[in-house]
Scaffold this active site. Structure first.
Site, PDB file in Angstrom:
ATOM      1  N   HIS A 131       0.829  -1.215   0.000  1.00  0.00           N
ATOM      2  CA  HIS A 131       0.000   0.000   0.000  1.00  0.00           C
ATOM      3  C   HIS A 131       0.861   1.261   0.000  1.00  0.00           C
ATOM      4  CE1 HIS A 131      -4.203  -1.630   1.079  1.00  0.00           C
ATOM      5  NE2 HIS A 131      -3.481  -2.597   0.559  1.00  0.00           N
TER       6      HIS A 131
ATOM      7  N   GLY B   6       5.166   5.827  -4.615  1.00  0.00           N
ATOM      8  CA  GLY B   6       6.395   5.063  -4.411  1.00  0.00           C
ATOM      9  C   GLY B   6       6.622   4.730  -2.945  1.00  0.00           C
TER      10      GLY B   6
ATOM     11  N   ASP C 283       7.762   5.573  -0.056  1.00  0.00           N
ATOM     12  CA  ASP C 283       8.281   6.802   0.571  1.00  0.00           C
ATOM     13  C   ASP C 283       7.650   7.037   1.942  1.00  0.00           C
ATOM     14  OD1 ASP C 283       5.698   7.387  -0.077  1.00  0.00           O
ATOM     15  OD2 ASP C 283       6.129   9.395  -0.850  1.00  0.00           O
TER      16      ASP C 283
ATOM     17  N   HIS D  84      -1.203 -13.289  -0.579  1.00  0.00           N
ATOM     18  CA  HIS D  84      -2.416 -13.734   0.124  1.00  0.00           C
ATOM     19  C   HIS D  84      -2.279 -15.166   0.639  1.00  0.00           C
ATOM     20  CE1 HIS D  84      -4.648 -10.367  -2.226  1.00  0.00           C
ATOM     21  NE2 HIS D  84      -4.086  -9.919  -1.119  1.00  0.00           N
TER      22      HIS D  84
ATOM     23  N   ASP E 197      -5.633 -17.878   3.609  1.00  0.00           N
ATOM     24  CA  ASP E 197      -5.140 -19.233   3.299  1.00  0.00           C
ATOM     25  C   ASP E 197      -5.297 -20.041   4.591  1.00  0.00           C
ATOM     26  OD1 ASP E 197      -3.699 -21.520   2.787  1.00  0.00           O
ATOM     27  OD2 ASP E 197      -1.785 -20.509   2.447  1.00  0.00           O
TER      28      ASP E 197
ATOM     29  N   ASP F  33       3.767 -19.953   1.641  1.00  0.00           N
ATOM     30  CA  ASP F  33       3.863 -21.172   0.825  1.00  0.00           C
ATOM     31  C   ASP F  33       2.942 -21.009  -0.388  1.00  0.00           C
ATOM     32  OD1 ASP F  33       1.268 -21.547   1.697  1.00  0.00           O
ATOM     33  OD2 ASP F  33       1.735 -23.179   3.068  1.00  0.00           O
TER      34      ASP F  33
HETATM   35  C1  HEM Z   1      -5.013  -6.206  -6.784  1.00  0.00           C
HETATM   36  C2  HEM Z   1      -4.237  -6.401  -5.799  1.00  0.00           C
HETATM   37  C3  HEM Z   1      -4.704  -6.652  -4.403  1.00  0.00           C
HETATM   38  C4  HEM Z   1      -5.944  -6.548  -3.854  1.00  0.00           C
HETATM   39  C5  HEM Z   1      -7.225  -6.142  -4.532  1.00  0.00           C
HETATM   40  C6  HEM Z   1      -5.818  -6.914  -2.470  1.00  0.00           C
HETATM   41  C7  HEM Z   1      -6.844  -6.922  -1.560  1.00  0.00           C
HETATM   42  C8  HEM Z   1      -6.730  -7.276  -0.240  1.00  0.00           C
HETATM   43  C9  HEM Z   1      -7.810  -7.246   0.723  1.00  0.00           C
HETATM   44  C10 HEM Z   1      -9.226  -6.774   0.429  1.00  0.00           C
HETATM   45  C11 HEM Z   1      -7.312  -7.694   1.892  1.00  0.00           C
HETATM   46  C12 HEM Z   1      -8.080  -7.830   3.211  1.00  0.00           C
HETATM   47  C13 HEM Z   1      -7.966  -6.543   4.025  1.00  0.00           C
HETATM   48  C14 HEM Z   1      -8.843  -6.576   5.252  1.00  0.00           C
HETATM   49  O1  HEM Z   1     -10.042  -6.741   5.109  1.00  0.00           O
HETATM   50  O2  HEM Z   1      -8.322  -6.441   6.384  1.00  0.00           O
HETATM   51  C15 HEM Z   1      -5.936  -8.029   1.682  1.00  0.00           C
HETATM   52  C16 HEM Z   1      -5.112  -8.554   2.647  1.00  0.00           C
HETATM   53  C17 HEM Z   1      -3.791  -8.803   2.450  1.00  0.00           C
HETATM   54  N1  HEM Z   1      -3.073  -8.516   1.311  1.00  0.00           N
HETATM   55 FE1  HEM Z   1      -3.794  -7.935  -0.460  1.00  0.00          FE
HETATM   56  N2  HEM Z   1      -4.523  -7.226  -2.210  1.00  0.00           N
HETATM   57  C18 HEM Z   1      -3.809  -7.072  -3.365  1.00  0.00           C
HETATM   58  C19 HEM Z   1      -2.461  -7.256  -3.535  1.00  0.00           C
HETATM   59  C20 HEM Z   1      -1.603  -7.578  -2.528  1.00  0.00           C
HETATM   60  C21 HEM Z   1      -0.169  -7.568  -2.649  1.00  0.00           C
HETATM   61  C22 HEM Z   1       0.601  -7.147  -3.892  1.00  0.00           C
HETATM   62  C23 HEM Z   1       0.318  -7.964  -1.454  1.00  0.00           C
HETATM   63  C24 HEM Z   1       1.759  -8.109  -1.052  1.00  0.00           C
HETATM   64  C25 HEM Z   1       2.575  -8.889  -1.625  1.00  0.00           C
HETATM   65  C26 HEM Z   1      -0.807  -8.243  -0.596  1.00  0.00           C
HETATM   66  C27 HEM Z   1      -0.711  -8.741   0.676  1.00  0.00           C
HETATM   67  C28 HEM Z   1      -1.782  -8.897   1.535  1.00  0.00           C
HETATM   68  C29 HEM Z   1      -1.662  -9.474   2.857  1.00  0.00           C
HETATM   69  C30 HEM Z   1      -0.408 -10.062   3.469  1.00  0.00           C
HETATM   70  C31 HEM Z   1      -2.924  -9.402   3.441  1.00  0.00           C
HETATM   71  C32 HEM Z   1      -3.314  -9.822   4.862  1.00  0.00           C
HETATM   72  C33 HEM Z   1      -3.163  -8.615   5.769  1.00  0.00           C
HETATM   73  C34 HEM Z   1      -3.467  -8.845   7.228  1.00  0.00           C
HETATM   74  O3  HEM Z   1      -3.533  -9.985   7.694  1.00  0.00           O
HETATM   75  O4  HEM Z   1      -3.620  -7.827   7.931  1.00  0.00           O
HETATM   76  N3  HEM Z   1      -1.955  -7.963  -1.269  1.00  0.00           N
HETATM   77  N4  HEM Z   1      -5.596  -7.752   0.378  1.00  0.00           N
END
Ligand code: HEM
Length: 323
Positions: free
Chosen positions: A68, A74, A76, A192, A242, A250
């Protein structure tokens, strides 16, 4: 004649200076703090280990935080700024309202500041914290070149992160605009593999009972866990992205994608989209390749649009500009 020659020479001099400045490309460097704060990386890692000991769930949160931050202005540290009555910030934008771990960043930065005051930027601190999170969760170790500076701007209206319901074509275009190929985008969606999502991010999928994109058993379980009605964010339940291995980097999430068992639409669509399906199938079958690529692409993510040299500042407290 003399005067015009003088101006000509002066102009040449100014142009030469401008060229030498612009060609003086400052590059991130693993040894960036070797003389100014040699213990920076070890200090961050030690502080992180203490934080992981207190709360394991912050590791996924910090991986997401890096994404984010880096996708808007960038890497920053612009995502960390707390808004004031006079100045907005990225932190209040909808996708950032579910970010966690700002307090952890402040805590770790405090330890770093105590060791080397005013030297290590918040952007570098987050890049290291995200790396340490990946490694803590069983991912492959990787180097983080350093030297990022902290931004002086943070605007809610600039936050244009893709929504979880965005069509995959739009998602691929958003990632391409930051320099990521379709394969790299798939690898990053592999983030994810850890952490959790609020039901709000996928409840609408439960309502479309006949859209055929969610495994029926999963739909039934999630309907029971989430309910069908929208809730205030603080009451909204969370579910692991997951569920088999929520704290292990993984490749299981790719198997989930192929089995219609992803909670987020963006992940689900990656399994069937013509451009990404092959990559999803490859990583579902190649656990070691995923581990390696995930770390490589996380390292790349941490270099998006960085400020270097004397741009920006080195914040003392990550949640506020120095002045
Ligand atoms: C189109 C791209 C992406 C979308 C639409 C997306 C969307 C989301 C959403 C909706 C959540 C749940 C947030 C919540 O309700 O608390 C989430 C969690 C998460 N996302 Fe993504 N994400 C994207 C890309 C990425 C990328 C690039 C990464 C990093 C490599 C990432 C890592 C994570 C992680 C680790 C979580 C879990 C966070 C937590 O446990 O607090 N996501 N994402």
């Amino acid at each position: 004649m003399r005067v015009s020659m003088y101006y000509h020479l002066l102009l040449q001099f100014v142009v030469a200076i401008a060229i030498s400045r612009s060609s003086c490309v400052v590059a991130l460097d693993v040894g960036y703090y070797a003389s100014t704060c040699p213990g920076a990386e070890a200090t961050v890692r030690q502080a992180m280990e203490q934080q992981f000991y207190n709360d394991n769930t912050i590791a996924p949160a910090l991986i997401r935080m890096l994404f984010h931050d880096c996708f808007v202005r960038g890497c920053d540290a612009s995502v960390m700024i707390i808004p004031t009555a006079a100045r907005s910030s990225e932190r209040v934008a909808i996708p950032n309202q579910t970010l966690r771990g700002f307090n952890i960043i402040d805590r770790v930065k405090k330890v770093v500041e105590a060791a080397c005051p005013g030297v290590v930027s918040c952007a570098d601190t987050l890049a290291l914290m995200a790396r340490d999170s990946v490694v803590h969760l069983g991912g492959a170790e990787y180097d983080v070149p350093l030297g990022r500076r902290d931004g002086l701007q943070s605007n809610a209206w600039e936050v244009n992160l893709p929504a979880p319901f965005a069509p995959l074509d739009d998602v691929l275009a958003a990632f391409a605009s930051k320099g990521f190929s379709a394969e790299e985008t798939v690898v990053l969606l592999g983030g994810h593999t850890v952490g959790a999502t609020h039901c709000a991010a996928f409840r609408y999928r439960l309502r479309n009972a006949d859209d055929g994109t969610m495994d029926e058993n999963l739909r039934r379980d999630m309907t029971a866990a989430c309910g069908m009605s929208d809730m205030a964010p603080e009451d909204d339940p969370t579910e692991f992205l997951d569920p088999g291995t929520p704290f292990v980097v993984d490749n299981a999430c790719f198997g989930q994608m192929m089995g219609n068992r992803s909670l987020l639409q963006v992940d689900q669509e990656a399994a069937t989209h013509a451009i990404t399906a092959g990559h999803v199938a490859y990583y579902a079958a190649s656990p070691d390749a995923f581990l390696l690529r995930f770390s490589e692409v996380m390292a790349k993510l941490a270099t998006v649009g960085v400020l270097e040299g004397d741009a920006g500042e080195v914040r003392k407290v990550c949640s506020a500009y120095n002045k």
